[in-house]
Design an enzyme around this catalytic site. Sequence first.
Site, PDB file in Angstrom:
ATOM      1  N   ARG A 111     -10.382  -6.796   2.751  1.00  0.00           N
ATOM      2  CA  ARG A 111     -10.843  -6.767   4.138  1.00  0.00           C
ATOM      3  C   ARG A 111     -10.651  -8.083   4.898  1.00  0.00           C
ATOM      4  O   ARG A 111     -10.272  -8.054   6.075  1.00  0.00           O
ATOM      5  CB  ARG A 111     -12.313  -6.344   4.193  1.00  0.00           C
ATOM      6  CG  ARG A 111     -12.537  -4.865   3.863  1.00  0.00           C
ATOM      7  CD  ARG A 111     -13.997  -4.492   4.011  1.00  0.00           C
ATOM      8  NE  ARG A 111     -14.227  -3.073   3.792  1.00  0.00           N
ATOM      9  CZ  ARG A 111     -14.590  -2.528   2.631  1.00  0.00           C
ATOM     10  NH1 ARG A 111     -14.741  -3.307   1.553  1.00  0.00           N
ATOM     11  NH2 ARG A 111     -14.788  -1.228   2.527  1.00  0.00           N
ATOM     12  N   SER A 121       0.829  -1.204   0.000  1.00  0.00           N
ATOM     13  CA  SER A 121       0.000   0.000   0.000  1.00  0.00           C
ATOM     14  C   SER A 121       0.858   1.247   0.000  1.00  0.00           C
ATOM     15  O   SER A 121       1.863   1.331   0.701  1.00  0.00           O
ATOM     16  CB  SER A 121      -0.906   0.006   1.236  1.00  0.00           C
ATOM     17  OG  SER A 121      -1.589   1.246   1.345  1.00  0.00           O
ATOM     18  N   THR A 169      -3.522   3.849  -8.614  1.00  0.00           N
ATOM     19  CA  THR A 169      -4.868   3.886  -8.048  1.00  0.00           C
ATOM     20  C   THR A 169      -5.624   5.101  -8.560  1.00  0.00           C
ATOM     21  O   THR A 169      -5.320   6.241  -8.186  1.00  0.00           O
ATOM     22  CB  THR A 169      -4.796   3.901  -6.516  1.00  0.00           C
ATOM     23  OG1 THR A 169      -4.206   2.681  -6.070  1.00  0.00           O
ATOM     24  CG2 THR A 169      -6.181   4.018  -5.904  1.00  0.00           C
ATOM     25  N   HIS A 171     -12.742   0.339  -5.279  1.00  0.00           N
ATOM     26  CA  HIS A 171     -12.011   0.633  -4.051  1.00  0.00           C
ATOM     27  C   HIS A 171     -12.779   0.088  -2.843  1.00  0.00           C
ATOM     28  O   HIS A 171     -12.865   0.738  -1.791  1.00  0.00           O
ATOM     29  CB  HIS A 171     -11.778   2.135  -3.899  1.00  0.00           C
ATOM     30  CG  HIS A 171     -10.543   2.472  -3.106  1.00  0.00           C
ATOM     31  ND1 HIS A 171      -9.274   2.368  -3.617  1.00  0.00           N
ATOM     32  CD2 HIS A 171     -10.384   2.895  -1.830  1.00  0.00           C
ATOM     33  CE1 HIS A 171      -8.393   2.724  -2.694  1.00  0.00           C
ATOM     34  NE2 HIS A 171      -9.046   3.040  -1.589  1.00  0.00           N
TER      35      HIS A 171
END
Length: 426
Positions: free
Chosen positions: A377, A130, A180, A322
């Site tokens: 997640r 990330s 992104t 996203h």
Amino acid sequence: MDEAGAGRRRQNEVYRAGVYGRSPRVPVGVRALQQRAKRALDARAYAYVAGGAGDEVTQRANRAAFDRWAVVPRVLRDASHRDTSVELFGRRIPAPLLLGPVGALELVHGEADLAVARAAGSLGVPMVFSNQASVSMEECAAAMGDAPRWFQLYWSTSDELVQSLVGRAETAGCEAIVVTLDTTMLGWRPRDLDLGHLPFALGKGIAQYTSDPVFRRLVEQRAAAAGPREPQPRPTPAAVRALISMAKAWPGPFRENLRSPLPRAAVETFLGIYSRPSISWSDLAWLRGTTKLPILLKGVLHPDDARRALDEGVDGLVVSTHGGRQVDRSIAALDALPDVVAAVDERAPVLLDSGIRSGADVFTAVALGARAVLLGRPFAWGLALAGEEGVRQVISDVLGEFDLTLGLTGHTAVDQLSPEILRRVG
């Protein structure tokens, strides 16, 4: 090719441990996994990971899209030997699965991205570092050994910083850059807004920046240019905690950081430059000139954008909302996937992000044309409950279910999956 297969290995591991009274450390079912994580996390951390844009219609749509497809298993086919591996940009990976980028993981566990990197590396599953990580890409890369890793890029307002981040990613052994585009601005996220919580404003999730020489120079310039500080109101306990959090985020001795203007300047600098809403197609040529790594665009949902991306020399696409965190009432990622795949017409790999929760979801997405998927997640919930071991278990569970679904539907390799094995039921 593995004779036992990831699914049977994982089952055997669980059931053998059960004989001795031991059960999995984190729930195998994703609903129970999220519920347990919610109990373990504070309200801010849970809201940040779980939350979506607006009324979270897009987030629910991402899941509902999978319910509109049913698998039609075939029988009496020898599926005793299965190969779940796929190739991406010349690298053979164990399954069509990558760990997607999740920012500010220090909110859910102290080891944050480092624990995720160790888990991914131990299983050979690619991790997309990330841009909003809590641990630098260099530290995570060192923990992964030879396992594949990619880098997610938020396009800053500073081209010099973008170039520095991309160069560091290359040096750290990253094999692709994921630009992104579904977060050129923060979406409207009521859960975070209701709590008044943005982790980056507290210095959390900015480790890629504070470890970057260009960013550090920009911070020092900002601090040096600042005039005398205006009188501040009497500090509140929350303000003191924020100051401590910022001081911890900046490299150097903590006590010195508490007295230094740099930690606060770092947060202000980040908030001022972290994304560029003005980015356009014309900027891609500049990025292409800065790196030889494959470039993927994340956030593509329209087939016309997919065609344009390939015309501009992009190497791959990630169909993504996203995680439903940006545009409420957006088309679901899985619903957008078939048209994007058709537009690309096998000229480049198309990946899917948003809504993946299980091995069966991976199976459905691949059958609809995704070369691979990004998991988000669920591994964050595993991290919250059991750190590195929790992430490893979540990945192993998804890989195991995918392997078993492949075999139980009469298939032995990923390239046998196509829309013909599915039926639209909703």
